[in-house]
Scaffold this active site. Structure first.
Site, PDB file in Angstrom:
ATOM      1  N   ARG A   1       0.811  -1.240   0.000  1.00  0.00           N
ATOM      2  CA  ARG A   1       0.000   0.000   0.000  1.00  0.00           C
ATOM      3  C   ARG A   1       0.836   1.278   0.000  1.00  0.00           C
ATOM      4  O   ARG A   1       0.340   2.361   0.302  1.00  0.00           O
ATOM      5  CB  ARG A   1      -0.977   0.029   1.175  1.00  0.00           C
ATOM      6  CG  ARG A   1      -1.992  -1.083   1.144  1.00  0.00           C
ATOM      7  CD  ARG A   1      -3.271  -0.689   1.851  1.00  0.00           C
ATOM      8  NE  ARG A   1      -4.289  -1.700   1.656  1.00  0.00           N
ATOM      9  CZ  ARG A   1      -4.480  -2.725   2.483  1.00  0.00           C
ATOM     10  NH1 ARG A   1      -3.739  -2.844   3.560  1.00  0.00           N
ATOM     11  NH2 ARG A   1      -5.422  -3.602   2.227  1.00  0.00           N
TER      12      ARG A   1
ATOM     13  N   LYS B   1       2.755  11.718 -11.661  1.00  0.00           N
ATOM     14  CA  LYS B   1       2.085  10.728 -12.516  1.00  0.00           C
ATOM     15  C   LYS B   1       2.928   9.461 -12.539  1.00  0.00           C
ATOM     16  O   LYS B   1       4.132   9.519 -12.821  1.00  0.00           O
ATOM     17  CB  LYS B   1       1.921  11.257 -13.942  1.00  0.00           C
ATOM     18  CG  LYS B   1       0.796  12.270 -14.085  1.00  0.00           C
ATOM     19  CD  LYS B   1       0.553  12.621 -15.548  1.00  0.00           C
ATOM     20  CE  LYS B   1      -0.607  13.580 -15.698  1.00  0.00           C
ATOM     21  NZ  LYS B   1      -0.794  14.035 -17.092  1.00  0.00           N
TER      22      LYS B   1
ATOM     23  N   GLU C   1       9.989  19.710 -24.609  1.00  0.00           N
ATOM     24  CA  GLU C   1       9.102  19.932 -23.453  1.00  0.00           C
ATOM     25  C   GLU C   1       9.510  21.223 -22.731  1.00  0.00           C
ATOM     26  O   GLU C   1       8.666  21.921 -22.170  1.00  0.00           O
ATOM     27  CB  GLU C   1       9.155  18.749 -22.476  1.00  0.00           C
ATOM     28  CG  GLU C   1       8.642  17.422 -23.030  1.00  0.00           C
ATOM     29  CD  GLU C   1       7.102  17.311 -23.103  1.00  0.00           C
ATOM     30  OE1 GLU C   1       6.390  18.239 -22.681  1.00  0.00           O
ATOM     31  OE2 GLU C   1       6.627  16.271 -23.614  1.00  0.00           O
TER      32      GLU C   1
ATOM     33  N   LYS D   1       6.440  23.685 -14.400  1.00  0.00           N
ATOM     34  CA  LYS D   1       5.562  22.519 -14.269  1.00  0.00           C
ATOM     35  C   LYS D   1       5.063  22.385 -12.835  1.00  0.00           C
ATOM     36  O   LYS D   1       3.874  22.146 -12.600  1.00  0.00           O
ATOM     37  CB  LYS D   1       6.299  21.244 -14.722  1.00  0.00           C
ATOM     38  CG  LYS D   1       5.440  20.014 -14.470  1.00  0.00           C
ATOM     39  CD  LYS D   1       5.839  18.775 -15.200  1.00  0.00           C
ATOM     40  CE  LYS D   1       4.838  17.672 -14.822  1.00  0.00           C
ATOM     41  NZ  LYS D   1       5.054  16.417 -15.463  1.00  0.00           N
TER      42      LYS D   1
ATOM     43  N   GLU E   1      -5.148  16.935 -12.601  1.00  0.00           N
ATOM     44  CA  GLU E   1      -5.482  17.264 -13.990  1.00  0.00           C
ATOM     45  C   GLU E   1      -6.988  17.440 -14.233  1.00  0.00           C
ATOM     46  O   GLU E   1      -7.574  16.828 -15.124  1.00  0.00           O
ATOM     47  CB  GLU E   1      -4.930  16.185 -14.938  1.00  0.00           C
ATOM     48  CG  GLU E   1      -4.765  16.698 -16.348  1.00  0.00           C
ATOM     49  CD  GLU E   1      -3.938  15.772 -17.231  1.00  0.00           C
ATOM     50  OE1 GLU E   1      -3.351  16.283 -18.170  1.00  0.00           O
ATOM     51  OE2 GLU E   1      -3.882  14.564 -16.961  1.00  0.00           O
TER      52      GLU E   1
ATOM     53  N   ARG F   1      -3.871  21.853 -15.242  1.00  0.00           N
ATOM     54  CA  ARG F   1      -2.763  20.963 -15.623  1.00  0.00           C
ATOM     55  C   ARG F   1      -2.835  20.593 -17.101  1.00  0.00           C
ATOM     56  O   ARG F   1      -1.831  20.223 -17.713  1.00  0.00           O
ATOM     57  CB  ARG F   1      -2.752  19.711 -14.726  1.00  0.00           C
ATOM     58  CG  ARG F   1      -1.533  18.843 -14.976  1.00  0.00           C
ATOM     59  CD  ARG F   1      -1.329  17.784 -13.924  1.00  0.00           C
ATOM     60  NE  ARG F   1      -0.131  17.016 -14.208  1.00  0.00           N
ATOM     61  CZ  ARG F   1       0.487  16.248 -13.319  1.00  0.00           C
ATOM     62  NH1 ARG F   1       0.038  16.148 -12.091  1.00  0.00           N
ATOM     63  NH2 ARG F   1       1.558  15.573 -13.671  1.00  0.00           N
TER      64      ARG F   1
ATOM     65  N   ASN G   1      -0.523  19.945 -21.753  1.00  0.00           N
ATOM     66  CA  ASN G   1      -0.735  19.184 -22.991  1.00  0.00           C
ATOM     67  C   ASN G   1      -0.515  20.040 -24.235  1.00  0.00           C
ATOM     68  O   ASN G   1      -0.714  19.562 -25.357  1.00  0.00           O
ATOM     69  CB  ASN G   1      -2.156  18.611 -23.028  1.00  0.00           C
ATOM     70  CG  ASN G   1      -2.361  17.601 -21.922  1.00  0.00           C
ATOM     71  OD1 ASN G   1      -1.420  16.905 -21.547  1.00  0.00           O
ATOM     72  ND2 ASN G   1      -3.561  17.552 -21.368  1.00  0.00           N
TER      73      ASN G   1
ATOM     74  N   HIS H   1       0.595  18.650 -27.529  1.00  0.00           N
ATOM     75  CA  HIS H   1       0.467  17.188 -27.470  1.00  0.00           C
ATOM     76  C   HIS H   1      -0.744  16.648 -28.228  1.00  0.00           C
ATOM     77  O   HIS H   1      -0.755  15.465 -28.566  1.00  0.00           O
ATOM     78  CB  HIS H   1       0.423  16.716 -26.013  1.00  0.00           C
ATOM     79  CG  HIS H   1       1.762  16.755 -25.336  1.00  0.00           C
ATOM     80  ND1 HIS H   1       2.459  17.922 -25.140  1.00  0.00           N
ATOM     81  CD2 HIS H   1       2.553  15.769 -24.828  1.00  0.00           C
ATOM     82  CE1 HIS H   1       3.606  17.654 -24.529  1.00  0.00           C
ATOM     83  NE2 HIS H   1       3.691  16.354 -24.329  1.00  0.00           N
TER      84      HIS H   1
ATOM     85  N   HIS I   1       0.740  13.905 -30.322  1.00  0.00           N
ATOM     86  CA  HIS I   1       0.378  12.489 -30.178  1.00  0.00           C
ATOM     87  C   HIS I   1      -0.153  11.922 -31.490  1.00  0.00           C
ATOM     88  O   HIS I   1       0.103  10.755 -31.820  1.00  0.00           O
ATOM     89  CB  HIS I   1      -0.687  12.315 -29.085  1.00  0.00           C
ATOM     90  CG  HIS I   1      -0.116  12.364 -27.690  1.00  0.00           C
ATOM     91  ND1 HIS I   1      -0.827  12.809 -26.611  1.00  0.00           N
ATOM     92  CD2 HIS I   1       1.108  12.017 -27.209  1.00  0.00           C
ATOM     93  CE1 HIS I   1      -0.075  12.736 -25.523  1.00  0.00           C
ATOM     94  NE2 HIS I   1       1.107  12.262 -25.863  1.00  0.00           N
TER      95      HIS I   1
ATOM     96  N   HIS J   1       9.176  10.917 -28.982  1.00  0.00           N
ATOM     97  CA  HIS J   1       8.091  11.711 -28.403  1.00  0.00           C
ATOM     98  C   HIS J   1       8.402  13.213 -28.451  1.00  0.00           C
ATOM     99  O   HIS J   1       7.565  14.027 -28.859  1.00  0.00           O
ATOM    100  CB  HIS J   1       7.843  11.260 -26.950  1.00  0.00           C
ATOM    101  CG  HIS J   1       6.835  12.111 -26.243  1.00  0.00           C
ATOM    102  ND1 HIS J   1       5.492  12.078 -26.562  1.00  0.00           N
ATOM    103  CD2 HIS J   1       6.965  13.044 -25.249  1.00  0.00           C
ATOM    104  CE1 HIS J   1       4.844  12.944 -25.788  1.00  0.00           C
ATOM    105  NE2 HIS J   1       5.715  13.534 -24.995  1.00  0.00           N
TER     106      HIS J   1
HETATM  107  N1  GLY Z   1       3.211  15.338 -18.920  1.00  0.00           N
HETATM  108  C1  GLY Z   1       2.183  16.236 -18.542  1.00  0.00           C
HETATM  109  C2  GLY Z   1       1.805  16.154 -17.109  1.00  0.00           C
HETATM  110  O1  GLY Z   1       2.567  15.681 -16.296  1.00  0.00           O
HETATM  111  O2  GLY Z   1       0.724  16.547 -16.772  1.00  0.00           O
END
Ligand code: GLY
Length: 350
Positions: free
Chosen positions: A106, A128, A170, A210, A220, A224, A228, A231, A235, A250
């Site tokens: 956990r 993330k 980025e 960031k 998000e 947030r 993107n 992207h 993408h 990428h």
């Molecule tokens: N890569 C975009 C984010 O971390 O939200």
């Protein structure tokens, strides 16, 4: 709040973070490459006795099998809730290792030490974590922040130039989200210079952009989505390239996507054309062009409609009114996107 350290004395930082922290066992997660190239650079007394877990390198191995391997190794070598996992690698290692640590018993603490520019300015910071599943990227994962992130540019010497450019795309995105000054500072940086101190200063600002966004919207739900930028088209280019059997990195896809979405920003939100032209020139000179014709538009639009961030099948973008002024969740019509792709091709000279 997540502690992010910017320094080139990684051994010193690891020693300080571990000293007195009371971890009963330390684990280091690497991939084949970082185990060979980077682990020797960070090996220090504080890591004596640490158990090293290795997974195969590459996005193809960001899988449930690799995750299960990490869980098994943790279990077999006596990890408890008071143990620590150090993720030493690029985005695959920090995403997968973060998920392994956040779910083992956990949740145990983890520290990220990103070794690529892309992971330093993006994946390793912001909480993330995840793996690919059922053919979908980052389909399974949790939001979970590392105890600390150690960001150093001393590993960049181990990377090919293309990897640096990938991460730099980025950074361009963060610069455009931040201010005109930051955007210009990045455009003026000589990508071939390999100046680690100057790069560390640029990376620090980039990560702070960031972090400020993530702090306001960690899960998000709104702001947030600004991250993107570039992207939605990026993408689509990436998926399209993969489908035609010529995969692209990428970061390169993001650089080309940024140009197309800055065109959209100009058309729909009046983003200054002079800055659009500077961006396009920088991208063309450093990344070349992603070649498409108008016969490819429909396939690209289909990818954009099926993007996992799209709401009810509409094409969704974050657009800029100017550097430092972003709007998220903007619906873009197919006609707008076709017009933007036409201008992208003009700007890229294709
Ligand atoms: N890569 C975009 C984010 O971390 O939200």
């Amino acid at each position: 709040m997540q502690e992010v350290l910017f320094l080139n004395d990684v051994k010193g930082a690891v020693s300080r973070l571990l000293e007195g922290a009371g971890y009963n066992r330390t684990f280091v997660l690497c991939d084949d490459n970082t185990a060979r190239e980077v682990l020797p650079l960070v090996q220090c007394e504080a890591l004596d006795g640490a158990h090293v877990i290795t997974i195969a390198a590459g996005d193809a191995h960001k899988t449930l099998d690799s995750l299960a391997h990490v869980w098994s190794e943790l279990g077999a070598h006596g990890a408890t809730r008071r143990s620590l996992l150090i993720n030493l690698g690029g985005g695959v290692v920090t995403d997968l290792g973060g998920m392994a640590a956040s779910t083992f018993k956990r949740g145990i603490d983890f520290i990220n030490i990103p070794t690529t520019l892309l992971s330093a300015v993006d994946a390793a910071v912001g909480g993330k974590t995840g793996i690919n599943f059922n053919g979908l990227k980052n389909e399974i994962g949790v939001f979970s922040e590392a105890k600390a992130v150690i960001i150093s540019t001393c590993f960049l010497a181990t990377l090919p130039q293309g990897e640096i450019k990938s991460g730099f795309a980025e950074m361009l995105k963060h610069g455009m989200l931040e201010s005109e000054d930051e955007f210009m500072r990045l455009l003026d940086y000589d990508l071939t210079a390999a100046d680690h101190d100057q790069m560390l200063a640029l990376v620090r600002t980039s990560v702070q952009v960031k972090q400020r966004i993530v702090e306001q919207d960690p899960h998000e739900k709104g702001l947030r989505r600004a991250l993107n930028l570039g992207h939605t088209v990026g993408h689509a280019f990436e998926s399209f390239a993969l489908h035609r059997g010529e995969p692209i990195a990428h970061g390169y896809a993001v650089a080309w996507g940024l140009v197309a979405e800055t065109v959209l920003s100009h058309l729909k939100r009046g983003f200054p054309s002079e800055h659009l032209h500077r961006l396009a020139r920088h991208v063309r000179d450093n990344y070349g062009a992603f070649h498409i014709t108008c016969d490819d538009y429909q396939a690209l639009l289909n990818y954009m409609h099926h993007d996992k961030k799209s709401v009810s099948g509409e094409i969704n973008c974050s657009l800029l009114r100017s550097c430092g002024a972003v709007e998220t969740g903007i619906t873009v019509t197919d006609d707008d996107m076709r017009a933007a792709l036409d201008i992208y091709r003009d700007l890229m000279g294709i």
